[in-house]
Design an enzyme around this catalytic site. Sequence first.
Site, mmCIF file in Angstrom:
data_model
loop_
_atom_site.group_PDB
_atom_site.id
_atom_site.type_symbol
_atom_site.label_atom_id
_atom_site.label_comp_id
_atom_site.label_asym_id
_atom_site.label_seq_id
_atom_site.Cartn_x
_atom_site.Cartn_y
_atom_site.Cartn_z
ATOM 1 N N CYS A 35 -14.723 20.896 -0.659
ATOM 2 C CA CYS A 35 -15.665 19.800 -0.915
ATOM 3 C C CYS A 35 -16.620 20.139 -2.049
ATOM 4 O O CYS A 35 -17.316 19.273 -2.563
ATOM 5 C CB CYS A 35 -16.452 19.474 0.348
ATOM 6 S SG CYS A 35 -17.439 20.864 0.921
ATOM 7 N N ASP A 37 -19.278 21.988 -1.861
ATOM 8 C CA ASP A 37 -20.663 22.178 -1.425
ATOM 9 C C ASP A 37 -21.064 23.650 -1.485
ATOM 10 O O ASP A 37 -20.247 24.542 -1.280
ATOM 11 C CB ASP A 37 -20.847 21.654 0.002
ATOM 12 C CG ASP A 37 -20.715 20.137 0.043
ATOM 13 O OD1 ASP A 37 -20.685 19.537 -1.041
ATOM 14 O OD2 ASP A 37 -20.653 19.579 1.142
ATOM 15 N N CYS A 60 -23.285 18.152 1.791
ATOM 16 C CA CYS A 60 -23.296 16.964 2.638
ATOM 17 C C CYS A 60 -24.407 17.064 3.685
ATOM 18 O O CYS A 60 -25.024 18.117 3.871
ATOM 19 C CB CYS A 60 -21.943 16.829 3.330
ATOM 20 S SG CYS A 60 -21.715 18.051 4.623
ATOM 21 N N CYS A 104 -18.461 22.272 7.939
ATOM 22 C CA CYS A 104 -19.764 22.378 7.270
ATOM 23 C C CYS A 104 -20.615 23.437 7.972
ATOM 24 O O CYS A 104 -21.369 24.162 7.323
ATOM 25 C CB CYS A 104 -20.483 21.039 7.282
ATOM 26 S SG CYS A 104 -19.403 19.660 6.847
HETATM 27 FE FE1 FES Z 1 -18.794 20.125 2.371
HETATM 28 FE FE2 FES Z 1 -19.853 19.317 4.558
HETATM 29 S S1 FES Z 1 -18.473 18.231 3.349
HETATM 30 S S2 FES Z 1 -19.986 21.266 3.690
#
Ligand code: FES
Length: 132
Positions: A35, A37, A60, A104
């Site tokens: 993702c 992140d 997120c 996450c």
């Molecule tokens: Fe990437 Fe939650 S979608 S950590």
Amino acid sequence: MEAYSEKVMDHFRSPRNVGEIENPDGVGKVGNPVCGDIMELYIKVKDGVITDAKFKTFGCGAAIATSSMVTELVKNKTVEEALKISNRAVAEALGGLPPIKMHCSVLAEEALKKALDDYRQKSVKESSEKAA
Ligand code: FES
């Protein structure tokens, strides 16, 4: 869409301990390549006890809520106790996460483990420097 718990929403809307610690005793930086992140966790340790923890998360809502919760959970814990905090424990403390958002919370566990590793490496180095 699965709903988030009240606690997740609370920590997402008003995350605790956001920011950086100056001269931290341990830093953990992790990212999720899927993702994109990123999470950074800073800890301050005194006599083997985590006295402060802060985080910066570009991610997120669940990543922000889990990093916020992890900083709350580790405070006043010993390094050994903090090492046992799993992503499930973080998710549980938040009243649960939807299954597709469990990864996450893994980011929060990894950031914590890295920060603790960093702390241990630094303290090993320091004590060997002192001994030298
Ligand atoms: Fe990437 Fe939650 S979608 S950590």
